[in-house]
Design an enzyme around this catalytic site. Structure first.
Site, PDB file in Angstrom:
ATOM      1  CG  ASP A  26      77.419  -2.020 -70.303  1.00 13.50           C
ATOM      2  OD1 ASP A  26      78.294  -2.901 -70.242  1.00 13.50           O
ATOM      3  OD2 ASP A  26      76.202  -2.263 -70.339  1.00 13.50           O
ATOM      4  N   GLY A  27      79.601  -1.933 -72.660  1.00 12.88           N
ATOM      5  CA  GLY A  27      79.550  -2.355 -74.057  1.00 12.88           C
ATOM      6  C   GLY A  27      80.891  -2.804 -74.639  1.00 12.88           C
ATOM      7  CG  ASN A  28      84.470  -1.917 -72.550  1.00 14.05           C
ATOM      8  OD1 ASN A  28      84.015  -0.922 -73.106  1.00 14.05           O
ATOM      9  ND2 ASN A  28      85.166  -1.857 -71.425  1.00 14.05           N
ATOM     10  CD1 TRP A  31      83.440  -1.065 -80.248  1.00 11.38           C
ATOM     11  CD2 TRP A  31      85.237  -2.337 -79.787  1.00 11.38           C
ATOM     12  NE1 TRP A  31      84.514  -0.560 -80.946  1.00 11.38           N
ATOM     13  CE2 TRP A  31      85.628  -1.322 -80.682  1.00 11.38           C
ATOM     14  CE3 TRP A  31      86.195  -3.262 -79.358  1.00 11.38           C
ATOM     15  CZ2 TRP A  31      86.937  -1.197 -81.156  1.00 11.38           C
ATOM     16  CZ3 TRP A  31      87.490  -3.140 -79.830  1.00 11.38           C
ATOM     17  CH2 TRP A  31      87.858  -2.123 -80.712  1.00 11.38           C
ATOM     18  CB  SER A  71      79.824  -3.620 -60.815  1.00  6.58           C
ATOM     19  OG  SER A  71      79.684  -4.971 -61.219  1.00  6.58           O
ATOM     20  CB  THR A  72      80.131  -5.300 -55.796  1.00 11.01           C
ATOM     21  OG1 THR A  72      78.815  -4.857 -56.171  1.00 11.01           O
ATOM     22  CG2 THR A  72      80.776  -4.228 -54.947  1.00 11.01           C
ATOM     23  CG  ASN A  74      81.632  -5.928 -63.496  1.00  3.91           C
ATOM     24  OD1 ASN A  74      81.818  -4.714 -63.513  1.00  3.91           O
ATOM     25  ND2 ASN A  74      80.632  -6.488 -64.174  1.00  3.91           N
ATOM     26  NE  ARG A  77      81.645  -8.681 -66.514  1.00  2.00           N
ATOM     27  CZ  ARG A  77      81.457  -7.750 -67.417  1.00  2.00           C
ATOM     28  NH1 ARG A  77      82.400  -7.468 -68.283  1.00  2.00           N
ATOM     29  NH2 ARG A  77      80.325  -7.077 -67.454  1.00  2.00           N
ATOM     30  CB  ILE A 201      70.481   1.876 -62.216  1.00  2.00           C
ATOM     31  CG1 ILE A 201      71.321   2.871 -61.422  1.00  2.00           C
ATOM     32  CG2 ILE A 201      69.836   0.891 -61.276  1.00  2.00           C
ATOM     33  CD1 ILE A 201      71.376   4.216 -62.045  1.00  2.00           C
ATOM     34  CD  GLU A 213      66.409  14.898 -65.870  1.00  2.00           C
ATOM     35  OE1 GLU A 213      65.946  14.196 -66.799  1.00  2.00           O
ATOM     36  OE2 GLU A 213      65.720  15.382 -64.956  1.00  2.00           O
TER      37      GLU A 213
HETATM   38  C1  IPE Z   1      81.817  -2.769 -69.424  1.00  2.00           C
HETATM   39  O1  IPE Z   1      81.723  -3.499 -70.590  1.00  2.00           O
HETATM   40  C2  IPE Z   1      83.125  -2.973 -68.698  1.00  2.00           C
HETATM   41  C3  IPE Z   1      83.008  -3.700 -67.433  1.00  2.00           C
HETATM   42  C4  IPE Z   1      81.917  -4.106 -66.877  1.00  2.00           C
HETATM   43  C5  IPE Z   1      84.250  -3.968 -66.738  1.00  2.00           C
HETATM   44  P1  IPE Z   1      81.186  -4.991 -70.586  1.00  2.00           P
HETATM   45  O2  IPE Z   1      82.358  -5.900 -70.409  1.00  2.00           O
HETATM   46  O3  IPE Z   1      80.096  -5.161 -69.598  1.00  2.00           O
HETATM   47  O4  IPE Z   1      80.634  -5.119 -72.056  1.00  2.00           O
HETATM   48  P2  IPE Z   1      79.334  -5.890 -72.521  1.00  2.00           P
HETATM   49  O5  IPE Z   1      78.195  -5.341 -71.730  1.00  2.00           O
HETATM   50  O6  IPE Z   1      79.581  -7.338 -72.239  1.00  2.00           O
HETATM   51  O7  IPE Z   1      79.229  -5.589 -73.969  1.00  2.00           O
HETATM   52  C1  IPE Z   2      77.851  -2.197 -65.287  1.00  2.00           C
HETATM   53  O1  IPE Z   2      77.927  -2.958 -66.429  1.00  2.00           O
HETATM   54  C2  IPE Z   2      79.194  -2.128 -64.640  1.00  2.00           C
HETATM   55  C3  IPE Z   2      80.221  -1.398 -65.361  1.00  2.00           C
HETATM   56  C4  IPE Z   2      80.089  -0.798 -66.507  1.00  2.00           C
HETATM   57  C5  IPE Z   2      81.496  -1.346 -64.722  1.00  2.00           C
HETATM   58  P1  IPE Z   2      77.595  -4.529 -66.458  1.00  2.00           P
HETATM   59  O2  IPE Z   2      77.849  -4.971 -67.834  1.00  2.00           O
HETATM   60  O3  IPE Z   2      78.324  -5.208 -65.369  1.00  2.00           O
HETATM   61  O4  IPE Z   2      76.044  -4.523 -66.111  1.00  2.00           O
HETATM   62  P2  IPE Z   2      74.921  -5.567 -66.494  1.00  2.00           P
HETATM   63  O5  IPE Z   2      75.419  -6.934 -66.109  1.00  2.00           O
HETATM   64  O6  IPE Z   2      74.695  -5.463 -67.966  1.00  2.00           O
HETATM   65  O7  IPE Z   2      73.724  -5.135 -65.720  1.00  2.00           O
HETATM   66 MG    MG Z   3      78.083  -4.906 -69.773  1.00  2.00          MG
END
Ligand code: IPE
Ligand code: IPE
Ligand code: MG
Length: 246
Positions: A26-28, A31, A71-72, A74, A77, A201, A213
């Site tokens: 997570d966090g792309n 970034w 995720s299911t 995602n 977006r 989670i 953990e």
């Molecule tokens: C995780 O990074 C990648 C996917 C869910 C596909 P995010 O795209 O959720 O990055 P943030 O949370 O918006 O920074």
């Molecule tokens: C979880 O990240 C899914 C993946 C990293 C693929 P999300 O960015 O979708 O989760 P939330 O929305 O912050 O809970």
């Molecule tokens: Mg995210």
């Protein structure tokens, strides 16, 4: 669990390697935003880190690695972001078929493959088929994965078995539920790492993580390094797992 072979290892208290690590990548998006780049640039950078970390986990002797890629939820977006992610998945799956022929990693996809394009689904199956007889780390790539969806699927599979007379209701137990999940036959994750500092989670391995953990790290996934993975393993080693005992 295997012993963790690193130079700084303390002979009295050798570090143990988690057998199964899960990573919520997570966090792309954040970034990319920090750099005033489109979110897709963050996913590209995250994809590179995924390659490095999966290779590293295999090299140090991790037996199972599960990465949460999509995720299911995602699908909510914007279309341009979904399109960019699908393109990234396609590039990776083609690269894996082309360049990782002699690899030892077993690639598996967990999640419902049906919503993906025919092309992507065929590439996923080709990667699974082409790697299934290898003897190295099992890499589960969670794509269109949601643990609630996985549990609903398990309930349906078991119900069908009961309806067909193959399963006696009294024989339904935890092992039967586990064996109807996508991770059937695999150990539960010992450690789940979530970069990006989120304490949740997000529908990842709900059943399997009963005694996992958790390590939350304040690093965005595209900044995550092999040192961060080592640090997470060290934190894991500092935990006292009791599994409900004393
Ligand atoms: C995780 O990074 C990648 C996917 C869910 C596909 P995010 O795209 O959720 O990055 P943030 O949370 O918006 O920074
Ligand atoms: C979880 O990240 C899914 C993946 C990293 C693929 P999300 O960015 O979708 O989760 P939330 O929305 O912050 O809970
Ligand atoms: Mg995210």
């Amino acid at each position: 669990m295997a012993f963790f072979k690193k130079k700084k290892q303390n002979a009295q208290h050798p570090r143990v390697l988690p057998e199964h690590i899960g990573i919520i990548m997570d966090g792309n998006g954040r970034w990319a935003k920090k750099r005033k780049l489109p979110r897709s640039a963050g996913h590209n950078a995250g994809g590179k880190v995924f390659r490095t970390i999966s290779r590293y986990c295999s090299d140090i002797g991790i037996k199972y690695l599960t990465v949460y890629a999509f995720s299911t939820e995602n699908w909510k977006r914007p279309k341009d972001e979904i399109d960019a992610l699908m393109k990234l998945f396609k590039d990776y799956l083609e690269e894996a078929l082309r360049d990782f022929k002699d690899d030892s990693i077993v690639v598996r996809f967990i999640g419902d493959k049906s919503p993906f394009s025919d092309e992507l689904r065929a590439l996923m199956i080709e990667n699974e088929e082409g790697s299934k007889d290898r003897d190295g780390m099992v890499l589960n790539i969670a794509m269109n994965y949601g643990s609630r969806d996985e549990l609903v699927r398990a309930v349906k599979l078991i119900s069908q078995g009961v309806k067909n007379g193959e399963i006696d209701i009294n024989s339904i137990d935890e092992d039967l539920v586990s064996s109807n999940l996508y991770t059937s036959g695999q150990p539960d994750p010992d450690l789940i790492i979530r970069p990006s500092g989120e304490y949740r989670i997000s529908n990842f391995m709900l059943w399997q993580s009963a005694y996992t953990e958790f390590v939350i790290m304040n690093k965005l996934w595209p900044d995550f390094t092999t040192d961060d993975l080592d640090e997470a393993i060290n934190i894991f080693n500092s935990r006292n797992r009791r599994f409900g005992g004393v």
